[in-house]
Design a protein around this motif. Sequence first.
Motif, PDB file in Angstrom:
ATOM      1  N   GLU A   1       0.934  -1.176   0.118  1.00 32.42           N
ATOM      2  CA  GLU A   1       0.125   0.061  -0.207  1.00 32.42           C
ATOM      3  C   GLU A   1       0.777   1.031   0.137  1.00 32.42           C
ATOM      4  OE1 GLU A   1      -0.945   0.462   4.782  1.00 32.42           O
ATOM      5  OE2 GLU A   1      -1.855  -1.117   3.788  1.00 32.42           O
ATOM      6  N   GLY A   2       1.986   1.155   0.360  1.00 37.89           N
ATOM      7  CA  GLY A   2       3.069   2.221   0.290  1.00 37.89           C
ATOM      8  C   GLY A   2       2.885   3.220   1.687  1.00 37.89           C
ATOM      9  N   PRO A   3       3.703   4.033   1.990  1.00 35.42           N
ATOM     10  CA  PRO A   3       4.215   5.125   0.941  1.00 35.42           C
ATOM     11  C   PRO A   3       5.568   4.629   0.174  1.00 35.42           C
ATOM     12  CG  PRO A   3       4.627   5.725   3.283  1.00 35.42           C
ATOM     13  CD  PRO A   3       3.791   4.584   3.379  1.00 35.42           C
ATOM     14  N   HIS A   4       5.834   4.917  -0.967  1.00 33.46           N
ATOM     15  CA  HIS A   4       6.886   4.318  -1.751  1.00 33.46           C
ATOM     16  C   HIS A   4       7.829   5.694  -2.071  1.00 33.46           C
ATOM     17  CE1 HIS A   4       5.915   0.351  -1.279  1.00 33.46           C
ATOM     18  NE2 HIS A   4       4.753   0.514  -1.718  1.00 33.46           N
ATOM     19  N   GLN A   5       7.249   6.827  -2.142  1.00 34.31           N
ATOM     20  CA  GLN A   5       7.893   8.062  -2.420  1.00 34.31           C
ATOM     21  C   GLN A   5       8.745   8.695  -1.495  1.00 34.31           C
ATOM     22  OE1 GLN A   5       8.301   7.527  -5.681  1.00 34.31           O
ATOM     23  NE2 GLN A   5       6.423   5.924  -5.439  1.00 34.31           N
ATOM     24  N   TYR A   6       9.334   9.855  -1.671  1.00 40.09           N
ATOM     25  CA  TYR A   6       9.988  10.633  -0.960  1.00 40.09           C
ATOM     26  C   TYR A   6       8.827  11.049   0.410  1.00 40.09           C
ATOM     27  CZ  TYR A   6      13.540  11.572  -4.204  1.00 40.09           C
ATOM     28  OH  TYR A   6      14.684  11.562  -5.073  1.00 40.09           O
ATOM     29  N   ALA A   7       9.414  11.151   1.584  1.00 34.18           N
ATOM     30  CA  ALA A   7       8.669  11.827   2.829  1.00 34.18           C
ATOM     31  C   ALA A   7       9.116  12.945   2.887  1.00 34.18           C
ATOM     32  CB  ALA A   7       8.821  10.860   3.838  1.00 34.18           C
ATOM     33  N   LEU A   8       8.598  14.002   3.642  1.00 36.50           N
ATOM     34  CA  LEU A   8       9.123  15.140   3.800  1.00 36.50           C
ATOM     35  C   LEU A   8      10.632  14.979   4.454  1.00 36.50           C
ATOM     36  CD1 LEU A   8       7.884  18.144   4.097  1.00 36.50           C
ATOM     37  CD2 LEU A   8       7.842  17.791   6.652  1.00 36.50           C
ATOM     38  N   THR A   9      11.315  16.080   3.928  1.00 40.00           N
ATOM     39  CA  THR A   9      12.980  15.842   4.172  1.00 40.00           C
ATOM     40  C   THR A   9      13.166  15.750   5.556  1.00 40.00           C
ATOM     41  OG1 THR A   9      13.196  17.127   2.185  1.00 40.00           O
ATOM     42  CG2 THR A   9      15.125  16.879   3.525  1.00 40.00           C
TER      43      THR A   9
ATOM     44  N   VAL B   1      19.112  13.732   1.867  1.00 41.31           N
ATOM     45  CA  VAL B   1      17.521  13.949   1.343  1.00 41.31           C
ATOM     46  C   VAL B   1      16.502  13.650   2.251  1.00 41.31           C
ATOM     47  CG1 VAL B   1      15.743  13.642  -0.287  1.00 41.31           C
ATOM     48  CG2 VAL B   1      18.068  14.054  -1.091  1.00 41.31           C
ATOM     49  N   GLY B   2      16.329  12.215   2.742  1.00 38.50           N
ATOM     50  CA  GLY B   2      15.468  11.779   3.686  1.00 38.50           C
ATOM     51  C   GLY B   2      15.731  10.286   3.820  1.00 38.50           C
ATOM     52  N   ALA B   3      15.210  10.105   5.025  1.00 43.50           N
ATOM     53  CA  ALA B   3      15.094   8.747   5.514  1.00 43.50           C
ATOM     54  C   ALA B   3      13.914   7.747   4.605  1.00 43.50           C
ATOM     55  CB  ALA B   3      14.918   8.456   6.983  1.00 43.50           C
ATOM     56  N   ALA B   4      13.974   6.339   4.817  1.00 40.71           N
ATOM     57  CA  ALA B   4      13.051   5.932   4.033  1.00 40.71           C
ATOM     58  C   ALA B   4      11.655   5.785   4.283  1.00 40.71           C
ATOM     59  CB  ALA B   4      13.602   4.228   4.007  1.00 40.71           C
ATOM     60  N   ALA B   5      10.930   6.247   3.550  1.00 43.88           N
ATOM     61  CA  ALA B   5       9.208   6.467   3.748  1.00 43.88           C
ATOM     62  C   ALA B   5       8.758   5.189   4.391  1.00 43.88           C
ATOM     63  CB  ALA B   5       8.765   7.053   2.492  1.00 43.88           C
ATOM     64  N   PRO B   6       8.937   4.127   3.527  1.00 45.17           N
ATOM     65  CA  PRO B   6       8.161   2.711   4.074  1.00 45.17           C
ATOM     66  C   PRO B   6       8.604   2.325   5.395  1.00 45.17           C
ATOM     67  CG  PRO B   6       9.512   2.396   2.087  1.00 45.17           C
ATOM     68  CD  PRO B   6       9.627   3.724   2.323  1.00 45.17           C
ATOM     69  N   LEU B   7       9.762   2.614   5.687  1.00 41.59           N
ATOM     70  CA  LEU B   7      10.413   2.202   7.012  1.00 41.59           C
ATOM     71  C   LEU B   7      10.034   3.066   8.295  1.00 41.59           C
ATOM     72  CD1 LEU B   7      13.907   1.097   5.939  1.00 41.59           C
ATOM     73  CD2 LEU B   7      11.906  -0.331   6.103  1.00 41.59           C
ATOM     74  N   MET B   8       9.807   4.324   7.970  1.00 43.33           N
ATOM     75  CA  MET B   8       9.305   5.460   8.740  1.00 43.33           C
ATOM     76  C   MET B   8       8.003   4.702   9.246  1.00 43.33           C
ATOM     77  SD  MET B   8      10.983   9.235   8.402  1.00 43.33           S
ATOM     78  CE  MET B   8      10.816   9.072   6.523  1.00 43.33           C
ATOM     79  N   GLU B   9       7.195   4.552   8.146  1.00 49.35           N
ATOM     80  CA  GLU B   9       5.853   4.197   8.417  1.00 49.35           C
ATOM     81  C   GLU B   9       5.566   3.024   9.197  1.00 49.35           C
ATOM     82  OE1 GLU B   9       1.528   4.902   8.194  1.00 49.35           O
ATOM     83  OE2 GLU B   9       3.290   6.198   7.231  1.00 49.35           O
ATOM     84  N   ALA B  10       6.370   2.003   9.023  1.00 50.83           N
ATOM     85  CA  ALA B  10       6.296   0.848   9.696  1.00 50.83           C
ATOM     86  C   ALA B  10       6.950   0.923  11.226  1.00 50.83           C
ATOM     87  CB  ALA B  10       7.189  -0.204   8.858  1.00 50.83           C
ATOM     88  N   ALA B  11       7.976   1.828  11.390  1.00 47.07           N
ATOM     89  CA  ALA B  11       8.357   2.092  12.735  1.00 47.07           C
ATOM     90  C   ALA B  11       7.719   2.667  13.848  1.00 47.07           C
ATOM     91  CB  ALA B  11       9.651   2.575  12.513  1.00 47.07           C
ATOM     92  N   VAL B  12       6.524   3.578  13.175  1.00 47.10           N
ATOM     93  CA  VAL B  12       5.675   4.039  13.811  1.00 47.10           C
ATOM     94  C   VAL B  12       4.942   3.280  14.797  1.00 47.10           C
ATOM     95  CG1 VAL B  12       3.363   5.522  13.898  1.00 47.10           C
ATOM     96  CG2 VAL B  12       5.340   6.181  12.383  1.00 47.10           C
ATOM     97  N   VAL B  13       4.762   1.933  14.567  1.00 44.34           N
ATOM     98  CA  VAL B  13       4.094   0.986  15.316  1.00 44.34           C
ATOM     99  C   VAL B  13       5.109   0.842  16.429  1.00 44.34           C
ATOM    100  CG1 VAL B  13       3.314  -1.338  15.569  1.00 44.34           C
ATOM    101  CG2 VAL B  13       2.964  -0.058  13.251  1.00 44.34           C
ATOM    102  N   GLY B  14       6.257   0.685  16.556  1.00 48.02           N
ATOM    103  CA  GLY B  14       7.190   0.506  17.487  1.00 48.02           C
ATOM    104  C   GLY B  14       7.012   1.716  18.709  1.00 48.02           C
TER     105      GLY B  14
END
Length: 393
Positions: free
Chosen positions: A54-62, A263-276
């Motif tokens: 489902e994503g995200p797969h593009q740049y997150a905010l810098t 530029v920025g950290a990996a968007a999908p990994l940030m999204e998954a790590a929010v759970v932690g």
Amino acid sequence: MKPLSERTANFSDSVIRRMTRISNQYDAINLSQGFPDFNPPKEITDRLANIAGEGPHQYALTWGAENFRYALAKKQEQFSGMKINPDTEIVVTCGSTEAMMAAMMTVTNPGDKVIIFSPFYENYGADVILSGAEPIYVPLKPPAFSFDANELEDAFKKGVKALILCNPSNPCGKVFTYDELKIIADLAIKYDTYVITDEVYEHIIYEPNQHIYMATLPGMRERTIICSSLSKTYSITGWRLGYVIASPFVIERVKKVHDFLTVGAAAPLMEAAVVGLNFGEEYYKELQKHYTQKKDLFIGGLSDLKLNFTDPQGAYYVLVDVSEFNVKDDVRFCEWLAREVGVGAVPGSSFFKEEVNHLIRLHFAKKDETLIGALDRLTDLRKKAIQSNGYFK
């Protein structure tokens, strides 16, 4: 052709990462580079599996996805008591390695001086040199790895711009007490110095020790730059999710450095790590219990083998004294240890400014069966050392 950069001319590769390659070469149990051989929490990896579709797969905010920054601010406030503005006081980085580099480049100009406690994590000296600054080393004295306040002030008197504080400390496992932190804080204020903290092991603490955030000490909120990551807390060292927390004045500059570094950290990994980041307090209690059991298992085995070692107060490293083997070259000893004994370690000389050849670093962030396997192999250490015919002397 013209010569390459002078500031990188004397660099070697990372000794820690080199020892992982040597461990792999000889099929040794890798207790050198500090990463676990067990999985992250299932809630995090399940979320990552969903994100793959489902994503995200593009740049997150810098400077980091909004939900990640807000979850991080809430979690850090829970443990430190500090109110953190997720919009103006946080930058999400590609691991704490980038966080430290971004902080160093934000604070220092070429020619500035930076205090580093010795022993130290090997990246610190490189970060200072890459920034064009000059490291000044202050010894932490074993076995307690305490510092001399007068020696520390003598270093401050040299006109330093910053001090790097790793707490809990890699490689020695020291947890700085409030009184020790107060000495550092008072000197930082007296000599108008920034303190850059590396707090990646903040939740891996062994009773009765407690982690105290430098930024919470009187007068230190504005001059402390907190660098950390999710790597150790959630067993996701390969995700490379770090962060800088500092005052808005500092963070505005860190944002610019970070933008041009990665530029920025990996968007999908940030999204998954929010759970932690949204885990409750029980997770961190279990984490402490988990690593306490690992520590007790491993140092208990080292004691049974009658090896001398430091008993860490935090983090997951043990410095083992190999003086009995008359080691003159600890790098050669660690290569021999991987090849002949089948256990990977890091030579202590890579962590000390002082001449040290009698220490090696092992870590215990491994499954019980892995640690038991390593201890079994170490039972042959003395016999094989005799057979080595002085190879590492």
